[in-house]
Write an enzyme that holds these catalytic residues in place. Structure first.
Site, PDB file in Angstrom:
ATOM      1  N   HIS A 161      -6.754 -14.420   0.336  1.00  0.00           N
ATOM      2  CA  HIS A 161      -7.594 -13.206   0.239  1.00  0.00           C
ATOM      3  C   HIS A 161      -9.070 -13.594   0.402  1.00  0.00           C
ATOM      4  O   HIS A 161      -9.838 -13.581  -0.555  1.00  0.00           O
ATOM      5  CB  HIS A 161      -7.319 -12.619  -1.157  1.00  0.00           C
ATOM      6  N   GLU A 265      -8.175 -10.821   5.275  1.00  0.00           N
ATOM      7  CA  GLU A 265      -7.181 -11.601   4.534  1.00  0.00           C
ATOM      8  C   GLU A 265      -5.979 -11.969   5.410  1.00  0.00           C
ATOM      9  O   GLU A 265      -5.432 -11.129   6.119  1.00  0.00           O
ATOM     10  CB  GLU A 265      -6.710 -10.786   3.321  1.00  0.00           C
TER      11      GLU A 265
END
Ligand code: BG6
Length: 301
Positions: A161, A265
């Site tokens: 992420h 991400e």
């Protein structure tokens, strides 16, 4: 952490959370053992590439806000148990240092590992091994290998992420998503297709592009640089910026910080969840590189 296990380019810091500082001829980086979390990456001669919040907590069992949290084994809220940690538990667990090596070309490779424990089994009743290999060089490379250590098929979601530092979100554009079909979480999960060549963020954005595997380039006009995000073993790409109202509701996010960040991400989520046979390993990864480009200022700003 045993200091003898560290290579010459790595020093350990003990605070509420243990971390490793990497400093080699290519770059500097900081890696927290909690979550195998790369917080900072600064190539020689360039500014910080990863964004982190001044409001982030750095305490055991709380997610760090910024850098590259690992989401595993689910993404977002748990599908049926809202009491379980958002984005899974990997970012809350302390990884063990597995190896730390300086390569002849000056790059540093740090490998961190996490195995199932009684605590993780209470959240997720499966046996697994995670190995996160972080290579700090002219490029930052993060690889996440998930091994099924149990006797039945393992299914999971995962994401690297990454939060990127941009000087000004209105002078930022993201290439590599044109024609991509995405789930728009801001529009109650509506499916849309991105027509525009470049994505410009002009409000709260929370999109899962799926399927999406190709490279992404974030043009950050005010810093005259492009951040290249090249994924491996990843079939979804998440783009997130909370914008002003959502940021204001988040305790660990400064009220104005949304203006200087964007998440792109490397993910396998939803329909792209991964299935691994007993004894098998699945690997996903991302290479992050930054390149100066003075021409972007006129093209994007
Ligand atoms: C993104 C999600 O990846 O992470 C968003 O798509 C979420 O929906 C964001 O709000 C931050 O999540 P968290 O759990 O770190 O606050």
């Amino acid at each position: 952490m045993d200091a003898r296990a560290l290579s010459p380019s790595v020093t350990a810091s003990r605070d509420q959370l243990d971390s490793l500082a990497v400093s080699n001829r290519h770059a500097r980086a900081r890696i927290y053992l909690q979550g195998a979390h790369v917080l900072s990456y600064r190539p020689v001669g360039a500014g910080e590439v990863l964004w982190s919040s001044v409001r982030s907590a750095f305490v055991p069992g709380k997610a760090i806000r910024g850098g590259v949290p690992i989401c595993f084994p689910w993404f977002g809220p748990h599908p049926s148990r809202p009491d379980l940690p958002a984005h899974g538990f990997a970012r809350l667990e302390s990884f063990a240092l597995d190896s730390c090596v300086d390569l002849p070309d000056g790059r540093t490779v740090v490998a961190l590992a996490l195995s199932a424990s009684d605590r993780t089994r209470a959240w997720w009743p499966h046996d697994f091994q995670l190995r996160c290999t972080i290579t700090v060089g002219p490029t930052l490379d993060i690889a996440l290998a998930v091994t099924n250590a149990g006797a039945s098929v393992l299914s999971f979601e995962a994401a690297l992420h990454s939060y990127f530092d941009v000087a000004a979100i209105e002078a930022t554009s993201i290439a590599g998503l044109q024609g991509g079909s995405y789930i728009d979480k801001v529009a109650r999960g509506e499916r849309n297709v991105q027509a525009a060549a470049d994505l410009r963020i002009t409000g709260e954005t929370d999109r899962i592009y799926t399927p999406h595997a190709g490279p992404i380039a974030i043009a950050d006009a005010r810093q005259s640089r492009r951040i290249h995000v090249t994924k491996r073993g990843s079939h979804s790409t998440v783009v997130w910026n909370p914008w002003s109202e959502k940021a204001a509701r988040m305790a660990d996010f400064g009220d104005h910080e949304w203006h200087g960040m964007v998440c792109v991400e490397t993910a396998n989520v939803g329909a792209d969840a991964v299935t691994v046979a007993p004894g098998a390993t699945y690997e996903m990864g991302v290479a992050i590189a930054v390149a100066a480009d003075d021409a972007i200022a006129t093209a994007v700003d």
